[in-house]
Motif scaffolding. Structure first.
Motif, PDB file in Angstrom:
ATOM      1  N   UNK A  95     -12.956   1.257  -3.712  1.00  0.00           N
ATOM      2  CA  UNK A  95     -13.694   2.294  -4.447  1.00  0.00           C
ATOM      3  C   UNK A  95     -14.614   3.086  -3.514  1.00  0.00           C
ATOM      4  N   UNK A  96     -15.148   2.432  -2.494  1.00  0.00           N
ATOM      5  CA  UNK A  96     -16.051   3.142  -1.577  1.00  0.00           C
ATOM      6  C   UNK A  96     -15.306   4.165  -0.722  1.00  0.00           C
ATOM      7  N   UNK A  97     -14.017   3.962  -0.504  1.00  0.00           N
ATOM      8  CA  UNK A  97     -13.241   4.889   0.323  1.00  0.00           C
ATOM      9  C   UNK A  97     -13.016   6.229  -0.365  1.00  0.00           C
ATOM     10  N   UNK A  98     -13.228   6.283  -1.664  1.00  0.00           N
ATOM     11  CA  UNK A  98     -13.076   7.543  -2.392  1.00  0.00           C
ATOM     12  C   UNK A  98     -14.100   8.559  -1.884  1.00  0.00           C
ATOM     13  N   UNK A  99     -15.271   8.092  -1.490  1.00  0.00           N
ATOM     14  CA  UNK A  99     -16.338   8.980  -1.015  1.00  0.00           C
ATOM     15  C   UNK A  99     -16.071   9.508   0.398  1.00  0.00           C
ATOM     16  N   UNK A 100     -15.143   8.887   1.112  1.00  0.00           N
ATOM     17  CA  UNK A 100     -14.846   9.333   2.473  1.00  0.00           C
ATOM     18  C   UNK A 100     -13.844  10.478   2.434  1.00  0.00           C
ATOM     19  N   UNK A 101     -14.038  11.470   3.280  1.00  0.00           N
ATOM     20  CA  UNK A 101     -13.114  12.608   3.271  1.00  0.00           C
ATOM     21  C   UNK A 101     -11.701  12.193   3.699  1.00  0.00           C
ATOM     22  N   UNK A 102     -10.741  12.536   2.873  1.00  0.00           N
ATOM     23  CA  UNK A 102      -9.315  12.389   3.195  1.00  0.00           C
ATOM     24  C   UNK A 102      -8.866  10.948   3.486  1.00  0.00           C
TER      25      UNK A 102
ATOM     26  N   UNK B 140      -7.992   8.874  -2.759  1.00  0.00           N
ATOM     27  CA  UNK B 140      -8.423   9.556  -3.983  1.00  0.00           C
ATOM     28  C   UNK B 140      -8.864   8.521  -5.011  1.00  0.00           C
ATOM     29  N   UNK B 141      -9.562   8.979  -6.032  1.00  0.00           N
ATOM     30  CA  UNK B 141      -9.961   8.062  -7.105  1.00  0.00           C
ATOM     31  C   UNK B 141      -8.721   7.489  -7.785  1.00  0.00           C
ATOM     32  N   UNK B 142      -7.716   8.328  -7.975  1.00  0.00           N
ATOM     33  CA  UNK B 142      -6.464   7.850  -8.578  1.00  0.00           C
ATOM     34  C   UNK B 142      -5.826   6.758  -7.719  1.00  0.00           C
ATOM     35  N   UNK B 143      -5.835   6.971  -6.417  1.00  0.00           N
ATOM     36  CA  UNK B 143      -5.285   5.975  -5.504  1.00  0.00           C
ATOM     37  C   UNK B 143      -6.074   4.671  -5.526  1.00  0.00           C
ATOM     38  N   UNK B 144      -7.398   4.791  -5.547  1.00  0.00           N
ATOM     39  CA  UNK B 144      -8.243   3.591  -5.604  1.00  0.00           C
ATOM     40  C   UNK B 144      -7.988   2.829  -6.897  1.00  0.00           C
ATOM     41  N   UNK B 145      -7.841   3.563  -7.990  1.00  0.00           N
ATOM     42  CA  UNK B 145      -7.572   2.920  -9.274  1.00  0.00           C
ATOM     43  C   UNK B 145      -6.225   2.200  -9.254  1.00  0.00           C
ATOM     44  N   UNK B 146      -5.223   2.819  -8.645  1.00  0.00           N
ATOM     45  CA  UNK B 146      -3.897   2.180  -8.543  1.00  0.00           C
ATOM     46  C   UNK B 146      -3.973   0.906  -7.705  1.00  0.00           C
ATOM     47  N   UNK B 147      -4.681   0.984  -6.588  1.00  0.00           N
ATOM     48  CA  UNK B 147      -4.791  -0.187  -5.721  1.00  0.00           C
ATOM     49  C   UNK B 147      -5.580  -1.297  -6.417  1.00  0.00           C
TER      50      UNK B 147
ATOM     51  N   UNK C 125       0.841  -1.199   0.000  1.00  0.00           N
ATOM     52  CA  UNK C 125       0.000   0.000   0.000  1.00  0.00           C
ATOM     53  C   UNK C 125       0.872   1.244   0.000  1.00  0.00           C
ATOM     54  N   UNK C 126       1.896   1.262   0.849  1.00  0.00           N
ATOM     55  CA  UNK C 126       2.812   2.410   0.905  1.00  0.00           C
ATOM     56  C   UNK C 126       3.548   2.574  -0.421  1.00  0.00           C
ATOM     57  N   UNK C 127       4.031   1.470  -0.989  1.00  0.00           N
ATOM     58  CA  UNK C 127       4.754   1.530  -2.268  1.00  0.00           C
ATOM     59  C   UNK C 127       3.859   2.033  -3.395  1.00  0.00           C
ATOM     60  N   UNK C 128       2.610   1.633  -3.385  1.00  0.00           N
ATOM     61  CA  UNK C 128       1.692   1.967  -4.464  1.00  0.00           C
ATOM     62  C   UNK C 128       1.187   3.403  -4.358  1.00  0.00           C
ATOM     63  N   UNK C 129       0.834   3.829  -3.155  1.00  0.00           N
ATOM     64  CA  UNK C 129       0.221   5.139  -2.969  1.00  0.00           C
ATOM     65  C   UNK C 129       1.203   6.219  -2.540  1.00  0.00           C
ATOM     66  N   UNK C 130       2.355   5.819  -2.038  1.00  0.00           N
ATOM     67  CA  UNK C 130       3.284   6.787  -1.457  1.00  0.00           C
ATOM     68  C   UNK C 130       3.043   6.877   0.045  1.00  0.00           C
ATOM     69  N   UNK C 131       3.986   7.481   0.726  1.00  0.00           N
ATOM     70  CA  UNK C 131       3.930   7.542   2.201  1.00  0.00           C
ATOM     71  C   UNK C 131       2.664   8.233   2.704  1.00  0.00           C
ATOM     72  N   UNK C 132       2.405   9.437   2.237  1.00  0.00           N
ATOM     73  CA  UNK C 132       1.292  10.220   2.778  1.00  0.00           C
ATOM     74  C   UNK C 132      -0.060   9.558   2.497  1.00  0.00           C
ATOM     75  N   UNK C 133      -0.329   9.249   1.237  1.00  0.00           N
ATOM     76  CA  UNK C 133      -1.619   8.655   0.887  1.00  0.00           C
ATOM     77  C   UNK C 133      -1.741   7.241   1.454  1.00  0.00           C
TER      78      UNK C 133
END
Length: 143
Positions: free
Chosen positions: A98-105, A108-115, A52-60
């Motif tokens: 995909x459902x986590x995209x609707x939750x604040x912070x 992101x949609x880009x992150x969900x797509x990567x995962x 998850x860290x490798x795919x999204x980066x540290x912060x995301x």
């Protein structure tokens, strides 16, 4: 392939202009190449916190992992992630991401797509698949 999948493939070949010439020439290798473009299936890839860290980066990645760590409904997901055993291609996991995209912070949609992309793998058609879908054993075309 099931008979239904073969029927869908026949319809696709007959409707797709890119298939017209190879179909007329009975070039099943070229048809398989054309029809395989973009085909994917769910994979059984297992991931953990590091992926998850490798795919999204540290912060995301940390935001998503913090959400998972703090949501009591995900208490049984946490051990799977710690052990690197969460099957990212599972429909439930894909839907949750995909459902986590609707939750604040959270994601992101880009992150969900990567995962979600981690849980898919190519699903090419082989020439035999195409031949069996299009032709009878005696070489005549299927209806």
């Amino acid at each position: 392939m099931t008979p239904e999948q073969q029927a869908e493939l026949r319809a696709q070949v007959r409707a797709d202009e890119a298939c017209a010439t190879p179909y007329a020439e009975r070039d099943i290798h070229e048809l398989a190449r054309i029809l395989s473009a973009g085909r994917v299936r769910q994979s059984a890839r297992e991931i953990g916190n590091g992926t998850i860290i490798e795919t999204l980066g540290i912060e995301a990645g940390n935001k998503l992992l913090d959400h998972i760590a703090n949501d009591n409904n995900l208490r049984h997901v946490r051990p799977l992630l710690y052990q690197g055993r969460l099957i990212v291609g599972a429909p439930l996991v894909q839907a949750a991401l995909q459902s986590y995209v609707a939750l604040p912070d959270v994601l992101s949609q880009e992150g969900a797509d990567k995962m979600c992309a981690l849980g898919r793998e190519p699903d090419p058609l082989g020439p035999l698949d195409v031949a069996e879908a299009l032709y009878n054993p005696d070489g005549t075309e299927k209806a």
